[in-house]
Design an enzyme around this catalytic site. Sequence first.
Site, PDB file in Angstrom:
ATOM      1  CG  ASP A  46      -2.030  -1.009   1.463  1.00 54.42           C
ATOM      2  OD1 ASP A  46      -3.032  -0.798   1.404  1.00 54.42           O
ATOM      3  OD2 ASP A  46      -1.385  -2.261   1.469  1.00 54.42           O
ATOM      4  CD  GLU A  69      -7.480   3.636   2.319  1.00 50.05           C
ATOM      5  OE1 GLU A  69      -7.531   2.978   1.280  1.00 50.05           O
ATOM      6  OE2 GLU A  69      -7.869   3.124   3.378  1.00 50.05           O
ATOM      7  CG  ASP A 122      -7.931   2.694  -1.807  1.00 48.11           C
ATOM      8  OD1 ASP A 122      -6.751   2.299  -1.365  1.00 48.11           O
ATOM      9  OD2 ASP A 122      -9.070   2.457  -1.540  1.00 48.11           O
ATOM     10  CB  ILE A 124      -3.653  -1.962  -1.759  1.00 47.61           C
ATOM     11  CG1 ILE A 124      -2.194  -2.070  -2.486  1.00 47.61           C
ATOM     12  CG2 ILE A 124      -4.544  -2.994  -1.928  1.00 47.61           C
ATOM     13  CD1 ILE A 124      -1.487  -2.972  -1.984  1.00 47.61           C
ATOM     14  CG  ASP A 125     -10.632  -0.238  -3.211  1.00 40.60           C
ATOM     15  OD1 ASP A 125     -11.020  -0.033  -2.260  1.00 40.60           O
ATOM     16  OD2 ASP A 125     -11.391  -0.361  -4.324  1.00 40.60           O
ATOM     17  CB  THR A 127      -5.578  -3.776   2.056  1.00 43.79           C
ATOM     18  OG1 THR A 127      -5.458  -2.536   1.652  1.00 43.79           O
ATOM     19  CG2 THR A 127      -4.296  -4.284   2.721  1.00 43.79           C
ATOM     20  CG  ASP A 271     -12.812   3.113  -0.580  1.00 45.21           C
ATOM     21  OD1 ASP A 271     -11.830   2.504  -1.001  1.00 45.21           O
ATOM     22  OD2 ASP A 271     -13.042   2.958   0.500  1.00 45.21           O
TER      23      ASP A 271
HETATM   24  P1  AMP Z   1     -14.605  -3.815  -0.482  1.00 47.05           P
HETATM   25  O1  AMP Z   1     -13.473  -4.550  -1.055  1.00 47.05           O
HETATM   26  O2  AMP Z   1     -15.693  -3.684  -1.347  1.00 47.05           O
HETATM   27  O3  AMP Z   1     -15.247  -4.577   0.617  1.00 47.05           O
HETATM   28  O4  AMP Z   1     -14.383  -2.544   0.012  1.00 47.05           O
HETATM   29  C1  AMP Z   1     -12.925  -2.105   0.665  1.00 47.05           C
HETATM   30  C2  AMP Z   1     -13.231  -0.714   1.081  1.00 47.05           C
HETATM   31  O5  AMP Z   1     -14.246  -0.914   2.222  1.00 47.05           O
HETATM   32  C3  AMP Z   1     -12.131  -0.225   2.218  1.00 47.05           C
HETATM   33  O6  AMP Z   1     -11.271   0.302   1.072  1.00 47.05           O
HETATM   34  C4  AMP Z   1     -12.523   0.500   3.023  1.00 47.05           C
HETATM   35  O7  AMP Z   1     -12.444   1.828   2.978  1.00 47.05           O
HETATM   36  C5  AMP Z   1     -14.136   0.505   3.038  1.00 47.05           C
HETATM   37  N1  AMP Z   1     -14.817  -0.189   4.338  1.00 47.05           N
HETATM   38  C6  AMP Z   1     -14.399   0.070   5.541  1.00 47.05           C
HETATM   39  N2  AMP Z   1     -15.199  -0.259   6.450  1.00 47.05           N
HETATM   40  C7  AMP Z   1     -16.420  -0.029   5.815  1.00 47.05           C
HETATM   41  C8  AMP Z   1     -17.825  -0.066   6.184  1.00 47.05           C
HETATM   42  N3  AMP Z   1     -18.104  -0.286   7.459  1.00 47.05           N
HETATM   43  N4  AMP Z   1     -18.836  -0.025   5.272  1.00 47.05           N
HETATM   44  C9  AMP Z   1     -18.472   0.204   3.973  1.00 47.05           C
HETATM   45  N5  AMP Z   1     -17.137   0.164   3.344  1.00 47.05           N
HETATM   46  C10 AMP Z   1     -16.016   0.096   4.307  1.00 47.05           C
HETATM   47 MG    MG Z   2     -10.305   1.122  -0.433  1.00 46.59          MG
END
Ligand code: AMP
Ligand code: MG
Length: 327
Positions: A46, A69, A122, A124-125, A127, A271
Amino acid sequence: MSYTQEKQVAIEAVTRAAKLCLAVQADMVNIDSLEKGDKSPVTIADFGAQALVCQHITANFPQDAIVGEEDSSDLQKPENSDKLAQVTQYAQQVHPKATAEDVCAWIDAGNGTVSDRFWTLDPIDGTKGFLRNEQYAIALALIEDKQVKVAALVCPSLSIDGNDPGSKTGVVFTAVRGEGAAMTALGDDNFTPIHVTEPSDQERLRFVESVEAAHGDHSLQHAIAQAAGITRPSLRMDSQAKYGAVARGDAALYLRLPSPKSPNYREKIWDHAAGALIVEEAGGRVTDMHGQPLDFASDYKMQNNRGVIVSNGVIHAAVLEALAEAK
Ligand code: AMP
Ligand code: MG
């Protein structure tokens, strides 16, 4: 205004970052992670990815702010000196003379704030997906005059052929507002236009959602998808790879409804900004769960939006209607 140079710089930046992530994965069987204040994991990849992207943006557009981020404060703690040395070594694969100080300065070039013209990153979106060897993405977008104008999104573990999960992996998506969306294989600049699913395509009438149960409301997502006529089980994947899946027509819908366990969570611009432009330019539609446009230009947290709905456009109204009735 044409964004030819911005698009080229963005693609090069995320491609460099993707190669760093792949190198880290190839070198390490178990990738260590640090825990951030919000309990989410962050790895040397990251930090390395943010350093490479910010360096390249700043070198080409020195006036532009970057809202990224990560920041280097944890990496600079004495107990993480080995990690900083590792990040520096990976950065040196692109910039042979880079020092640890350079790397921290590049990472912190991403500490900018929302303004008239800025990038959001981001590095690494997903992670958690990266650590599981599943989907993750490097997501970069330029926001100017309150609109996302340019997007570059790399999904290093996504199959190039959406219909063949066994095909080679590594996809770069890009879009410029008003000019459509396109994709290519990572490392190849042969971009081809992409489009969302056709309304008649029953085979791809399916939806995507997060792997992480805590990042959404999976039972409501299931109910809403059914109400919108989707009967097939969801595809679960990490990161903005979900936007890529809708943009190129692997799925018709991506649902991200607020988790009942974190009702006060606000989505972050990094994101969604890149993915949202790519889907819209591929012919789809992106709103929050109340049908409001996503606000990328007020703050890094999308304070005025709840949930995110991403669709092929055609089924969007039915999804919003089902949501309004579900309350
Ligand atoms: P995903 O891979 O779609 O699950 O999304 C990953 C992203 O979810 C991360 O980069 C975080 O910024 C974000 N994230 C963290 N906590 C939450 C939450 N409670 N609700 C929604 N998104 C979140
Ligand atoms: Mg992310």
